[in-house]
Structure formats: C-alpha cells, structure tokens
Motif scaffolding. Structure first.
Motif, PDB file in Angstrom:
ATOM      1  N   MET A 183      45.244  44.363  37.826  1.00  0.00           N
ATOM      2  CA  MET A 183      45.336  45.493  38.735  1.00  0.00           C
ATOM      3  C   MET A 183      45.408  44.967  40.167  1.00  0.00           C
ATOM      4  O   MET A 183      44.692  44.050  40.531  1.00  0.00           O
ATOM      5  CB  MET A 183      44.116  46.395  38.560  1.00  0.00           C
ATOM      6  CG  MET A 183      44.045  47.488  39.566  1.00  0.00           C
ATOM      7  SD  MET A 183      42.681  48.587  39.224  1.00  0.00           S
ATOM      8  CE  MET A 183      43.343  50.060  39.911  1.00  0.00           C
ATOM      9  N   SER A 184      46.257  45.566  40.953  1.00  0.00           N
ATOM     10  CA  SER A 184      46.354  45.140  42.353  1.00  0.00           C
ATOM     11  C   SER A 184      46.041  46.315  43.276  1.00  0.00           C
ATOM     12  O   SER A 184      46.307  47.473  42.938  1.00  0.00           O
ATOM     13  CB  SER A 184      47.729  44.545  42.624  1.00  0.00           C
ATOM     14  OG  SER A 184      48.588  45.427  43.225  1.00  0.00           O
ATOM     15  N   TYR A 185      45.464  45.991  44.414  1.00  0.00           N
ATOM     16  CA  TYR A 185      45.144  46.986  45.431  1.00  0.00           C
ATOM     17  C   TYR A 185      45.032  46.285  46.773  1.00  0.00           C
ATOM     18  O   TYR A 185      45.047  45.054  46.850  1.00  0.00           O
ATOM     19  CB  TYR A 185      43.862  47.752  45.085  1.00  0.00           C
ATOM     20  CG  TYR A 185      42.653  46.882  44.859  1.00  0.00           C
ATOM     21  CD1 TYR A 185      41.798  46.543  45.907  1.00  0.00           C
ATOM     22  CD2 TYR A 185      42.351  46.395  43.591  1.00  0.00           C
ATOM     23  CE1 TYR A 185      40.683  45.745  45.690  1.00  0.00           C
ATOM     24  CE2 TYR A 185      41.243  45.598  43.369  1.00  0.00           C
ATOM     25  CZ  TYR A 185      40.415  45.281  44.420  1.00  0.00           C
ATOM     26  OH  TYR A 185      39.316  44.489  44.214  1.00  0.00           O
ATOM     27  N   ASN A 228      44.205  40.758  40.409  1.00  0.00           N
ATOM     28  CA  ASN A 228      43.318  40.172  39.388  1.00  0.00           C
ATOM     29  C   ASN A 228      42.089  39.507  39.997  1.00  0.00           C
ATOM     30  O   ASN A 228      41.699  38.409  39.611  1.00  0.00           O
ATOM     31  CB  ASN A 228      44.088  39.178  38.522  1.00  0.00           C
ATOM     32  CG  ASN A 228      45.181  39.848  37.730  1.00  0.00           C
ATOM     33  OD1 ASN A 228      45.026  40.975  37.278  1.00  0.00           O
ATOM     34  ND2 ASN A 228      46.297  39.169  37.583  1.00  0.00           N
ATOM     35  N   ARG A 231      42.890  50.744  49.201  1.00  0.00           N
ATOM     36  CA  ARG A 231      41.782  51.260  48.377  1.00  0.00           C
ATOM     37  C   ARG A 231      40.496  51.337  49.185  1.00  0.00           C
ATOM     38  O   ARG A 231      39.631  52.163  48.903  1.00  0.00           O
ATOM     39  CB  ARG A 231      41.588  50.348  47.169  1.00  0.00           C
ATOM     40  CG  ARG A 231      40.597  50.850  46.167  1.00  0.00           C
ATOM     41  CD  ARG A 231      40.559  49.977  44.938  1.00  0.00           C
ATOM     42  NE  ARG A 231      39.717  50.563  43.906  1.00  0.00           N
ATOM     43  CZ  ARG A 231      39.514  50.014  42.723  1.00  0.00           C
ATOM     44  NH1 ARG A 231      40.097  48.879  42.406  1.00  0.00           N
ATOM     45  NH2 ARG A 231      38.735  50.610  41.847  1.00  0.00           N
ATOM     46  N   TYR A 264      34.653  45.905  42.674  1.00  0.00           N
ATOM     47  CA  TYR A 264      35.777  46.624  42.066  1.00  0.00           C
ATOM     48  C   TYR A 264      36.161  46.040  40.710  1.00  0.00           C
ATOM     49  O   TYR A 264      36.567  46.768  39.810  1.00  0.00           O
ATOM     50  CB  TYR A 264      36.987  46.647  42.999  1.00  0.00           C
ATOM     51  CG  TYR A 264      36.888  47.691  44.081  1.00  0.00           C
ATOM     52  CD1 TYR A 264      36.473  48.989  43.798  1.00  0.00           C
ATOM     53  CD2 TYR A 264      37.213  47.398  45.398  1.00  0.00           C
ATOM     54  CE1 TYR A 264      36.382  49.951  44.785  1.00  0.00           C
ATOM     55  CE2 TYR A 264      37.131  48.354  46.392  1.00  0.00           C
ATOM     56  CZ  TYR A 264      36.709  49.627  46.081  1.00  0.00           C
ATOM     57  OH  TYR A 264      36.629  50.581  47.062  1.00  0.00           O
ATOM     58  N   SER A 265      36.014  44.742  40.551  1.00  0.00           N
ATOM     59  CA  SER A 265      36.322  44.115  39.274  1.00  0.00           C
ATOM     60  C   SER A 265      35.426  44.683  38.175  1.00  0.00           C
ATOM     61  O   SER A 265      35.896  45.007  37.081  1.00  0.00           O
ATOM     62  CB  SER A 265      36.142  42.604  39.385  1.00  0.00           C
ATOM     63  OG  SER A 265      36.379  41.986  38.158  1.00  0.00           O
ATOM     64  N   ASP A 275      36.330  48.482  37.625  1.00  0.00           N
ATOM     65  CA  ASP A 275      37.589  48.651  36.902  1.00  0.00           C
ATOM     66  C   ASP A 275      37.464  48.315  35.426  1.00  0.00           C
ATOM     67  O   ASP A 275      38.208  48.834  34.598  1.00  0.00           O
ATOM     68  CB  ASP A 275      38.689  47.797  37.542  1.00  0.00           C
ATOM     69  CG  ASP A 275      39.071  48.295  38.937  1.00  0.00           C
ATOM     70  OD1 ASP A 275      38.739  49.452  39.272  1.00  0.00           O
ATOM     71  OD2 ASP A 275      39.690  47.512  39.692  1.00  0.00           O
ATOM     72  N   ARG A 276      36.520  47.449  35.084  1.00  0.00           N
ATOM     73  CA  ARG A 276      36.289  47.105  33.670  1.00  0.00           C
ATOM     74  C   ARG A 276      35.205  47.986  33.050  1.00  0.00           C
ATOM     75  O   ARG A 276      34.771  47.739  31.925  1.00  0.00           O
ATOM     76  CB  ARG A 276      35.900  45.631  33.551  1.00  0.00           C
ATOM     77  CG  ARG A 276      37.035  44.678  33.866  1.00  0.00           C
ATOM     78  CD  ARG A 276      36.673  43.253  33.508  1.00  0.00           C
ATOM     79  NE  ARG A 276      35.383  42.859  34.047  1.00  0.00           N
ATOM     80  CZ  ARG A 276      35.196  41.913  34.971  1.00  0.00           C
ATOM     81  NH1 ARG A 276      36.226  41.267  35.459  1.00  0.00           N
ATOM     82  NH2 ARG A 276      33.992  41.624  35.401  1.00  0.00           N
TER      83      ARG A 276
END
Length: 126
Positions: free
Chosen positions: A1-3, A32, A75, A115-116, A119-120
């Motif tokens: 995912m990119s932001y 990533n 974001r 965020y990692s 997001d998971r």
C-alpha cells in the motif's frame, strides 16, 4: 500500500513549522512501510485578509483552506503545531494531523509503523 505524508519543515531535518506559518510542505511517499522524499509543494503567496474579507471558512481561513487543498492527496500532515480550525478542515478531507516537535525521520518512523499495524488490522497494544 502506498500513501503520502506532508511535513512542515524549513530545514529538511526537524519538524519546526506550524501549519499556518508553513511556506511549503515536504511530501514523503510511503511504499510498503519505506518512506522517501517525493517532492516539495510551495504554498500560494499569502493574501492580506481584512475584517470584511470573510468566506465560508471564516475570516482569515482562506489561506489555510488553500494549504489543506494543497495536501489533499496526503494521508497525514505533520507540523509543530496545528490549530483547531485547521484540524477540522483536515478531518473533513480524511487527513490525519500530527503536531510534534522532533526530527523528520523520527516522526516518519513512528507514523509509518503505526499505519503499517493499522493497515494489517493488528492491535496497537503491546
């Protein structure tokens, strides 16, 4: 995912500008969990606002609105200080606001780790 994350800094090392006084934003792209500086976005020249120059955002909020639009694809935004009205504008655009005073790398390490995990769908509790 990119932001993308917008950073308010005038020396490219420390988060040392408030949202309102920022003349530009450093834009970091996160892919990533790895971040790198992508670009610098210059804010529009400041306009003098008189008591009679009010808009739908309130008196004196026109410049702030243009800054929010400038980073609307990000974001999150990280500044030394962010005012309440600006935070509300950012919330309406689904942009997270972090007001901290540290190095850019330190802030980006913590935010990308946060965020990692989010997001998971991992718990933030240790």
């Amino acid at each position: 995912m990119s932001y993308k994350i917008a950073i308010a800094s005038f020396d490219d090392e420390i988060i040392n500008e408030t949202f309102g006084s920022a003349k530009s934003f450093l834009i970091y792209e996160v892919i990533n969990g790895v971040y790198k500086k992508a670009e610098e976005r210059i804010c529009a020249a400041e306009e003098t606002v008189s008591k009679n120059n009010c808009n739908s955002d309130g008196c004196g909020q026109g410049e702030a609105s243009s800054k929010v639009e400038l980073i609307s694809d990000c974001r999150a935004v990280v500044c030394k200080k962010i005012g309440f009205h600006i935070q509300k504008q950012l919330e309406r655009k689904a942009i997270a606001a972090f007001d901290v005073s540290c190095t850019i790398d330190e802030a980006l390490d913590k935010i990308t780790a946060y965020y990692s995990r989010i997001d998971r769908h991992e718990s933030l509790r240790k």
